[in-house]
Design a protein around this motif. Structure first.
Motif, PDB file in Angstrom:
ATOM      1  N   VAL A  40       8.621   9.001   1.952  1.00  0.00           N
ATOM      2  CA  VAL A  40       8.343   7.676   2.517  1.00  0.00           C
ATOM      3  C   VAL A  40       7.716   7.825   3.899  1.00  0.00           C
ATOM      4  CG1 VAL A  40       9.344   5.482   3.269  1.00  0.00           C
ATOM      5  CG2 VAL A  40      10.169   6.565   1.175  1.00  0.00           C
ATOM      6  N   ALA A  41       8.244   8.734   4.696  1.00  0.00           N
ATOM      7  CA  ALA A  41       7.700   8.956   6.044  1.00  0.00           C
ATOM      8  C   ALA A  41       6.233   9.349   5.978  1.00  0.00           C
ATOM      9  CB  ALA A  41       8.518  10.020   6.770  1.00  0.00           C
ATOM     10  N   ASP A  42       5.897  10.263   5.065  1.00  0.00           N
ATOM     11  CA  ASP A  42       4.500  10.681   4.919  1.00  0.00           C
ATOM     12  C   ASP A  42       3.616   9.524   4.474  1.00  0.00           C
ATOM     13  OD1 ASP A  42       5.171  13.261   5.669  1.00  0.00           O
ATOM     14  OD2 ASP A  42       5.210  14.036   3.603  1.00  0.00           O
ATOM     15  N   ALA A  43       4.092   8.762   3.498  1.00  0.00           N
ATOM     16  CA  ALA A  43       3.304   7.638   2.971  1.00  0.00           C
ATOM     17  C   ALA A  43       3.135   6.526   3.995  1.00  0.00           C
ATOM     18  CB  ALA A  43       3.953   7.085   1.702  1.00  0.00           C
ATOM     19  N   GLN A  86       0.836  -1.210   0.000  1.00  0.00           N
ATOM     20  CA  GLN A  86       0.000   0.000   0.000  1.00  0.00           C
ATOM     21  C   GLN A  86       0.868   1.256   0.000  1.00  0.00           C
ATOM     22  OE1 GLN A  86      -2.563  -0.432   3.394  1.00  0.00           O
ATOM     23  NE2 GLN A  86      -3.833  -1.993   2.412  1.00  0.00           N
ATOM     24  N   ILE A  87       1.921   1.242   0.809  1.00  0.00           N
ATOM     25  CA  ILE A  87       2.835   2.383   0.858  1.00  0.00           C
ATOM     26  C   ILE A  87       3.533   2.538  -0.488  1.00  0.00           C
ATOM     27  CG2 ILE A  87       4.929   3.286   1.938  1.00  0.00           C
ATOM     28  CD1 ILE A  87       3.952   1.765   4.533  1.00  0.00           C
ATOM     29  N   ALA A  88       3.996   1.423  -1.048  1.00  0.00           N
ATOM     30  CA  ALA A  88       4.670   1.451  -2.351  1.00  0.00           C
ATOM     31  C   ALA A  88       3.731   1.964  -3.445  1.00  0.00           C
ATOM     32  CB  ALA A  88       5.202   0.064  -2.692  1.00  0.00           C
ATOM     33  N   ASP A  89       2.453   1.621  -3.358  1.00  0.00           N
ATOM     34  CA  ASP A  89       1.469   2.148  -4.315  1.00  0.00           C
ATOM     35  C   ASP A  89       1.388   3.667  -4.209  1.00  0.00           C
ATOM     36  OD1 ASP A  89       0.801  -0.345  -5.340  1.00  0.00           O
ATOM     37  OD2 ASP A  89      -1.049  -0.532  -4.173  1.00  0.00           O
ATOM     38  N   ARG A  90       1.325   4.178  -2.971  1.00  0.00           N
ATOM     39  CA  ARG A  90       1.258   5.634  -2.767  1.00  0.00           C
ATOM     40  C   ARG A  90       2.478   6.334  -3.359  1.00  0.00           C
ATOM     41  NH1 ARG A  90       0.373   4.656   3.180  1.00  0.00           N
ATOM     42  NH2 ARG A  90      -1.540   3.475   3.047  1.00  0.00           N
ATOM     43  N   ASP A 124       3.328   7.025   7.353  1.00  0.00           N
ATOM     44  CA  ASP A 124       2.836   7.595   8.610  1.00  0.00           C
ATOM     45  C   ASP A 124       3.810   7.361   9.768  1.00  0.00           C
ATOM     46  OD1 ASP A 124       1.040   9.120  10.085  1.00  0.00           O
ATOM     47  OD2 ASP A 124      -0.087   7.366  10.759  1.00  0.00           O
ATOM     48  N   VAL A 125       5.088   7.658   9.503  1.00  0.00           N
ATOM     49  CA  VAL A 125       6.131   7.617  10.525  1.00  0.00           C
ATOM     50  C   VAL A 125       6.920   8.923  10.425  1.00  0.00           C
ATOM     51  CG1 VAL A 125       6.346   5.094  10.475  1.00  0.00           C
ATOM     52  CG2 VAL A 125       7.871   6.490   9.070  1.00  0.00           C
ATOM     53  N   SER A 126       7.784   9.163  11.378  1.00  0.00           N
ATOM     54  CA  SER A 126       8.619  10.357  11.307  1.00  0.00           C
ATOM     55  C   SER A 126       9.797  10.109  10.364  1.00  0.00           C
ATOM     56  CB  SER A 126       9.140  10.733  12.696  1.00  0.00           C
ATOM     57  OG  SER A 126      10.105   9.791  13.123  1.00  0.00           O
ATOM     58  N   ARG A 127      10.302  11.181   9.796  1.00  0.00           N
ATOM     59  CA  ARG A 127      11.481  11.069   8.946  1.00  0.00           C
ATOM     60  C   ARG A 127      12.661  10.553   9.756  1.00  0.00           C
ATOM     61  NH1 ARG A 127      15.839  13.646   7.455  1.00  0.00           N
ATOM     62  NH2 ARG A 127      15.511  15.485   8.725  1.00  0.00           N
ATOM     63  N   LEU A 128      12.718  10.925  11.024  1.00  0.00           N
ATOM     64  CA  LEU A 128      13.785  10.467  11.906  1.00  0.00           C
ATOM     65  C   LEU A 128      13.753   8.942  12.069  1.00  0.00           C
ATOM     66  CD1 LEU A 128      16.140  11.265  13.723  1.00  0.00           C
ATOM     67  CD2 LEU A 128      14.498  11.538  15.585  1.00  0.00           C
ATOM     68  N   ALA A 129      12.563   8.355  12.084  1.00  0.00           N
ATOM     69  CA  ALA A 129      12.443   6.896  12.199  1.00  0.00           C
ATOM     70  C   ALA A 129      13.125   6.200  11.026  1.00  0.00           C
ATOM     71  CB  ALA A 129      10.969   6.491  12.273  1.00  0.00           C
ATOM     72  N   ILE A 130      13.014   6.792   9.858  1.00  0.00           N
ATOM     73  CA  ILE A 130      13.675   6.227   8.675  1.00  0.00           C
ATOM     74  C   ILE A 130      15.168   6.525   8.718  1.00  0.00           C
ATOM     75  CG2 ILE A 130      13.847   6.378   6.154  1.00  0.00           C
ATOM     76  CD1 ILE A 130      10.797   6.991   6.203  1.00  0.00           C
ATOM     77  N   GLN A 131      15.482   7.775   9.026  1.00  0.00           N
ATOM     78  CA  GLN A 131      16.867   8.225   9.026  1.00  0.00           C
ATOM     79  C   GLN A 131      17.760   7.382   9.933  1.00  0.00           C
ATOM     80  OE1 GLN A 131      17.248  12.257  10.355  1.00  0.00           O
ATOM     81  NE2 GLN A 131      19.278  12.498   9.492  1.00  0.00           N
ATOM     82  N   THR A 132      17.234   6.926  11.058  1.00  0.00           N
ATOM     83  CA  THR A 132      18.047   6.163  12.015  1.00  0.00           C
ATOM     84  C   THR A 132      18.109   4.673  11.708  1.00  0.00           C
ATOM     85  OG1 THR A 132      16.170   5.909  13.531  1.00  0.00           O
ATOM     86  CG2 THR A 132      17.635   7.803  13.889  1.00  0.00           C
ATOM     87  N   ARG A 133      17.368   4.207  10.700  1.00  0.00           N
ATOM     88  CA  ARG A 133      17.302   2.767  10.451  1.00  0.00           C
ATOM     89  C   ARG A 133      17.723   2.308   9.067  1.00  0.00           C
ATOM     90  NH1 ARG A 133      13.138   4.049  13.951  1.00  0.00           N
ATOM     91  NH2 ARG A 133      12.844   2.647  15.720  1.00  0.00           N
ATOM     92  N   TRP A 134      17.661   3.157   8.057  1.00  0.00           N
ATOM     93  CA  TRP A 134      17.841   2.674   6.694  1.00  0.00           C
ATOM     94  C   TRP A 134      19.245   2.164   6.418  1.00  0.00           C
ATOM     95  CZ3 TRP A 134      21.012   4.660   2.869  1.00  0.00           C
ATOM     96  CH2 TRP A 134      21.560   5.922   3.088  1.00  0.00           C
ATOM     97  N   LYS A 135      20.260   2.784   6.969  1.00  0.00           N
ATOM     98  CA  LYS A 135      21.632   2.321   6.726  1.00  0.00           C
ATOM     99  C   LYS A 135      21.853   0.933   7.320  1.00  0.00           C
ATOM    100  CE  LYS A 135      23.796   6.804   6.303  1.00  0.00           C
ATOM    101  NZ  LYS A 135      24.753   7.759   6.861  1.00  0.00           N
ATOM    102  N   ASP A 136      21.275   0.685   8.499  1.00  0.00           N
ATOM    103  CA  ASP A 136      21.381  -0.635   9.121  1.00  0.00           C
ATOM    104  C   ASP A 136      20.759  -1.711   8.241  1.00  0.00           C
ATOM    105  OD1 ASP A 136      22.578   0.572  11.302  1.00  0.00           O
ATOM    106  OD2 ASP A 136      20.757   0.586  12.515  1.00  0.00           O
ATOM    107  N   ARG A 137      19.661  -1.378   7.572  1.00  0.00           N
ATOM    108  CA  ARG A 137      18.998  -2.328   6.671  1.00  0.00           C
ATOM    109  C   ARG A 137      19.959  -2.722   5.540  1.00  0.00           C
ATOM    110  NH1 ARG A 137      14.863  -4.845   8.394  1.00  0.00           N
ATOM    111  NH2 ARG A 137      16.129  -4.618  10.185  1.00  0.00           N
ATOM    112  N   LEU A 138      20.605  -1.724   4.949  1.00  0.00           N
ATOM    113  CA  LEU A 138      21.529  -2.004   3.854  1.00  0.00           C
ATOM    114  C   LEU A 138      22.737  -2.801   4.329  1.00  0.00           C
ATOM    115  CD1 LEU A 138      21.549   1.351   1.848  1.00  0.00           C
ATOM    116  CD2 LEU A 138      20.393  -0.778   1.269  1.00  0.00           C
TER     117      LEU A 138
END
Length: 102
Positions: free
Chosen positions: A73-76, A19-23, A78-92
């Motif tokens: 992505v944060a808007d789509a 759903q997020i990817a669709d948005r 419904d999380v904070s940008r900080l939530a993404i910023q602190t986690r995406w590098k760890d995912r990679l």
């Protein structure tokens, strides 16, 4: 690759990812990367899953070469940008990929 059991167990979260990817109008490649990144290390606590899902989507879009901002992505998702910023590098890094150094 992850087992069918993993995909079944986390089906509601994978549906949310779609759903997020669709948005965001993400490609199938970005969606596939995001799914793999999410499934490789799903947090135990439900309250952390949405942020990890969003970070996985952002990282998946980067891998696929799609211009998607953390804010979008944060808007789509419904999380904070900080939530993404602190986690995406760890995912990679967990996937054995080196995050960009911009």
């Amino acid at each position: 690759m992850h087992s069918a059991r993993d995909r079944l167990e986390y089906e509601p979260w994978l549906a949310e990812l779609e759903q997020i990817a669709d948005r965001l109008k993400l490609s199938q490649e970005a969606r596939s990367c995001a799914s793999e990144l999410f499934l490789m290390d799903v947090p135990d606590e439900d309250r952390s899953k949405q942020a990890v899902l969003a970070a996985s989507i952002y990282a998946g879009a980067l891998i696929a070469g799609e211009g998607c901002t953390q804010g979008a992505v944060a808007d789509a998702a419904d999380v904070s940008r900080l939530a993404i910023q602190t986690r995406w590098k760890d995912r990679l890094e967990a996937a054995g990929l080196e995050p960009p150094r911009w």
